[in-house]
Design a protein around this motif. Structure first.
Motif, PDB file in Angstrom:
ATOM      1  N   LEU A   4      31.773  98.205  -2.371  1.00  0.00           N
ATOM      2  CA  LEU A   4      32.774  97.726  -3.229  1.00  0.00           C
ATOM      3  C   LEU A   4      33.073  96.396  -3.451  1.00  0.00           C
ATOM      4  O   LEU A   4      32.782  95.619  -2.316  1.00  0.00           O
ATOM      5  CB  LEU A   4      34.030  98.264  -2.555  1.00  0.00           C
ATOM      6  N   ASP A   5      33.450  95.787  -4.468  1.00  0.00           N
ATOM      7  CA  ASP A   5      34.120  94.656  -4.650  1.00  0.00           C
ATOM      8  C   ASP A   5      35.449  94.504  -4.064  1.00  0.00           C
ATOM      9  O   ASP A   5      36.124  95.396  -4.241  1.00  0.00           O
ATOM     10  CB  ASP A   5      33.863  94.119  -6.220  1.00  0.00           C
ATOM     11  N   GLU A   6      35.635  93.409  -3.301  1.00  0.00           N
ATOM     12  CA  GLU A   6      37.056  93.278  -2.903  1.00  0.00           C
ATOM     13  C   GLU A   6      38.099  93.384  -3.836  1.00  0.00           C
ATOM     14  O   GLU A   6      39.143  93.783  -3.251  1.00  0.00           O
ATOM     15  CB  GLU A   6      37.020  91.803  -2.370  1.00  0.00           C
ATOM     16  N   SER A   7      37.914  93.098  -5.058  1.00  0.00           N
ATOM     17  CA  SER A   7      39.079  93.195  -6.040  1.00  0.00           C
ATOM     18  C   SER A   7      39.522  94.694  -6.063  1.00  0.00           C
ATOM     19  O   SER A   7      40.617  95.035  -6.764  1.00  0.00           O
ATOM     20  CB  SER A   7      38.470  92.234  -7.364  1.00  0.00           C
ATOM     21  N   ALA A   8      38.502  95.477  -6.069  1.00  0.00           N
ATOM     22  CA  ALA A   8      38.545  97.008  -6.208  1.00  0.00           C
ATOM     23  C   ALA A   8      39.585  97.571  -5.190  1.00  0.00           C
ATOM     24  O   ALA A   8      40.246  98.428  -5.316  1.00  0.00           O
ATOM     25  CB  ALA A   8      37.424  97.842  -6.054  1.00  0.00           C
ATOM     26  N   LEU A   9      39.562  96.587  -4.090  1.00  0.00           N
ATOM     27  CA  LEU A   9      40.619  97.103  -2.978  1.00  0.00           C
ATOM     28  C   LEU A   9      42.021  96.514  -3.082  1.00  0.00           C
ATOM     29  O   LEU A   9      42.996  97.043  -2.525  1.00  0.00           O
ATOM     30  CB  LEU A   9      39.899  96.703  -1.586  1.00  0.00           C
TER      31      LEU A   9
END
Length: 60
Positions: A4-9
């Motif tokens: 996952l890309d951090e921005s998705a979290l």
């Protein structure tokens, strides 16, 4: 494997309830024996040098 890309979290798409359900699901599947989860950091938020060098520094 989950990457996952951090921005998705941190970007609450769909609202808090939807984000909560998605995070609960990720937590659930991360407990599976053959699951490996990785988070790709948001490079715009990572301080220079965090990966071993400062951009533009060629060891001079």
């Amino acid at each position: 494997m989950v990457v996952l890309d951090e921005s998705a979290l941190i970007r609450p798409i769909g609202g808090r309830a939807v984000m909560g359900q998605q995070l609960d699901h990720l937590l659930e599947i991360s407990q599976l024996p053959k699951c490996q989860d990785l988070c790709s950091p948001d490079v715009d938020r990572v301080p220079p040098g965090a990966y071993g060098g400062i951009p533009g520094d060629h060891g001079a």
